[in-house]
Design a protein around this motif. Structure first.
Motif, PDB file in Angstrom:
ATOM      1  N   UNK A 109       0.794  -1.223   0.000  1.00 34.74           N
ATOM      2  CA  UNK A 109       0.000   0.000   0.000  1.00 34.74           C
ATOM      3  C   UNK A 109       0.823   1.268   0.000  1.00 34.74           C
ATOM      4  N   UNK A 110       2.142   1.145   0.054  1.00 32.42           N
ATOM      5  CA  UNK A 110       2.975   2.341   0.029  1.00 32.42           C
ATOM      6  C   UNK A 110       2.918   2.982  -1.355  1.00 32.42           C
ATOM      7  N   UNK A 111       2.614   4.276  -1.421  1.00 37.23           N
ATOM      8  CA  UNK A 111       2.441   4.955  -2.706  1.00 37.23           C
ATOM      9  C   UNK A 111       3.759   5.316  -3.355  1.00 37.23           C
ATOM     10  N   UNK A 112       4.804   5.445  -2.565  1.00 35.56           N
ATOM     11  CA  UNK A 112       6.101   5.816  -3.117  1.00 35.56           C
ATOM     12  C   UNK A 112       6.253   7.304  -3.348  1.00 35.56           C
ATOM     13  N   UNK A 113       5.232   8.107  -2.985  1.00 38.51           N
ATOM     14  CA  UNK A 113       5.299   9.554  -3.196  1.00 38.51           C
ATOM     15  C   UNK A 113       6.139  10.260  -2.138  1.00 38.51           C
ATOM     16  N   UNK A 114       6.235   9.653  -0.968  1.00 35.55           N
ATOM     17  CA  UNK A 114       6.982  10.295   0.110  1.00 35.55           C
ATOM     18  C   UNK A 114       8.478  10.222  -0.192  1.00 35.55           C
ATOM     19  N   UNK A 115       9.155  11.371  -0.270  1.00 35.18           N
ATOM     20  CA  UNK A 115      10.587  11.332  -0.580  1.00 35.18           C
ATOM     21  C   UNK A 115      11.384  10.746   0.577  1.00 35.18           C
ATOM     22  N   UNK A 116      12.331   9.928   0.254  1.00 35.58           N
ATOM     23  CA  UNK A 116      13.263   9.400   1.249  1.00 35.58           C
ATOM     24  C   UNK A 116      14.660   9.496   0.657  1.00 35.58           C
ATOM     25  N   UNK A 117      15.617   9.773   1.512  1.00 36.05           N
ATOM     26  CA  UNK A 117      17.006   9.896   1.077  1.00 36.05           C
ATOM     27  C   UNK A 117      17.920   9.156   2.045  1.00 36.05           C
ATOM     28  N   UNK A 118      17.742   7.837   2.170  1.00 33.12           N
ATOM     29  CA  UNK A 118      18.537   7.104   3.163  1.00 33.12           C
ATOM     30  C   UNK A 118      20.038   7.224   2.951  1.00 33.12           C
ATOM     31  N   UNK A 119      20.481   7.145   1.700  1.00 33.01           N
ATOM     32  CA  UNK A 119      21.922   7.232   1.439  1.00 33.01           C
ATOM     33  C   UNK A 119      22.465   8.601   1.834  1.00 33.01           C
ATOM     34  N   UNK A 120      21.714   9.653   1.520  1.00 36.99           N
ATOM     35  CA  UNK A 120      22.144  11.005   1.882  1.00 36.99           C
ATOM     36  C   UNK A 120      22.170  11.179   3.395  1.00 36.99           C
ATOM     37  N   UNK A 121      21.121  10.731   4.062  1.00 38.76           N
ATOM     38  CA  UNK A 121      21.087  10.847   5.522  1.00 38.76           C
ATOM     39  C   UNK A 121      22.279  10.146   6.164  1.00 38.76           C
ATOM     40  N   UNK A 122      22.600   8.968   5.647  1.00 42.03           N
ATOM     41  CA  UNK A 122      23.729   8.224   6.211  1.00 42.03           C
ATOM     42  C   UNK A 122      25.046   8.959   5.979  1.00 42.03           C
TER      43      UNK A 122
END
Length: 385
Positions: free
Chosen positions: A237-250
């Motif tokens: 059910x995740x739409x994928x619209x929410x931006x995530x930047x795991x690599x950048x955060x790390x």
């Protein structure tokens, strides 16, 4: 004569004879296994039971030889260690072990197998390792080492330290503080079921932490975050619209952690340059949440980004410093946005870094995650990235 011959054939294939042959075969098979095990034990005869290892390989004057006390007695090692030679370690026996005894068994399996291959190693190792993972998943609370400066989980060599017990976590934190790290122990609620909401391991996904160690400083094991819970983007059910930047955060966390460590070593400047370069590369590729208000039409794209019309006008908030400088705040994800501007009346739109540069042209620069990593990119560097 014919009757005697028939009787002989009958006796040869009687049930009793068949049973004797089967028993003899089983005894021979057991003897072969025992011989093989004795050969493996002989190959291990110069080994001793493992002991706790250093928390890391950092050499700090007066602290390089610091170890925690052994958490498993020699008596228990003698009882547990021999399990590595069993063809199929009893699951019930594994479940009865304490967490440190379990990790000792895992450590022993790996160390002895490396010296000389153990029979049924893969099967037994998987059993023990799965029990470790299950205990992590099912723990109601865990104890995590946090960096007091960044207020994020402390990263050491790319890994985050997680503990089953607070006492062990506190002892490990004390070792790190002797290395001039500012460490605090945080108790975290463990949610590994996506239907119950987002938990600690989901949070780690957002900040790009995939590698963890359980009980570092004592008997320990490395594991992956996705062995505990799936990535948030894989949720049903995740739409994928929410931006995530795991690599950048790390990369931002990794850079800040190294920069703030008040210890100089021969190649520190080169290490910092390399970590900064990785961070900058991620910034350039990132999608960011930008707080804004607009007048005029905008088109919201499938990935959540906004495409302004020809006459659309934007208004952005600014962060002012004591020196009078103004920075545009931008955010890597919804978690970081909610720390600063949730319920503030500002809308949130998603833009690529190239668009962010345009919005910040009349500012002194941008600040990424103001209440998080707080990375500042001055105006003169924005376009150079």
């Amino acid at each position: 004569m014919k009757e005697v011959l028939q009787m002989g054939i009958f006796n040869l294939f009687s049930k009793d004879n068949g049973k004797d042959v089967e028993e003899a075969f089983e005894k021979e098979k057991a003897a072969e296994k025992e011989k093989a095990i004795e050969e493996v034990k002989k190959a291990h005869e110069n080994l001793r039971w493992p002991v706790v290892s250093r928390i890391n390989k950092i050499n700090i004057k007066d602290a390089e030889c610091e170890f925690l006390e052994d958490t498993v007695t020699l008596e228990r090692k003698n009882e547990i260690g021999v399990l590595i030679y069993e063809e199929d370690i009893d699951t019930n026996v594994i479940k009865e072990l304490t967490s440190q005894e379990l990790l000792f068994l895992l450590t022993t399996l790996e160390a002895y197998h490396k010296e000389s291959p153990l029979p049924e190693y893969e099967k037994n190792h998987r059993k023990v390792y799965n029990e470790v993972l299950n205990r992590i998943r099912n723990a109601e609370t865990l104890f995590v080492l946090y960096d007091a400066g960044t207020r994020y989980p402390f990263i050491d060599g790319g890994f985050v330290n997680v503990y089953f017990e607070k006492d062990l976590a506190s002892k490990a934190a004390a070792l790190y503080m002797k290395q001039f790290r500012k460490i605090v122990v945080n108790e975290v609620k463990n949610i590994s079921d996506a239907s119950l909401g987002k938990g600690f391991f989901d949070y780690l996904y957002y900040i790009g932490i995939e590698n963890l160690i359980i009980d570092n400083g004592a008997y320990k094991a490395k594991f992956k975050r996705n062995e505990i819970v799936m990535a948030v983007g894989d949720w049903k059910g995740n739409t994928g619209n929410e931006p995530v930047n795991p690599a950048l955060n790390f990369t931002m966390l990794d850079f800040i952690t190294e920069l703030s460590w008040p210890v100089n070593y021969e190649q520190k400047s080169e290490v910092l340059k390399a970590k900064e370069a990785r961070m900058v590369a991620c910034i350039k590729k990132g999608n960011f949440i930008v707080p804004m208000q607009h007048e005029g039409d905008v088109e919201v794209l499938e990935d959540g980004r906004m495409k302004p019309g020809k006459d659309t006008k934007f208004k952005f908030p600014v962060i002012k410093t004591k020196e009078g400088k103004e920075y545009l705040p931008i955010f890597t994800d919804g978690l970081e946005f909610s720390k600063k501007l949730n319920g503030s009346g500002w809308n949130a739109a998603v833009f690529k870094y190239a668009d962010v540069i345009k919005f910040a042209k009349d500012k002194d620069g941008i600040r990424i995650n103001p209440d998080g990593q707080g990375i500042v990119i001055p105006k003169e560097r924005m376009e150079a990235i």
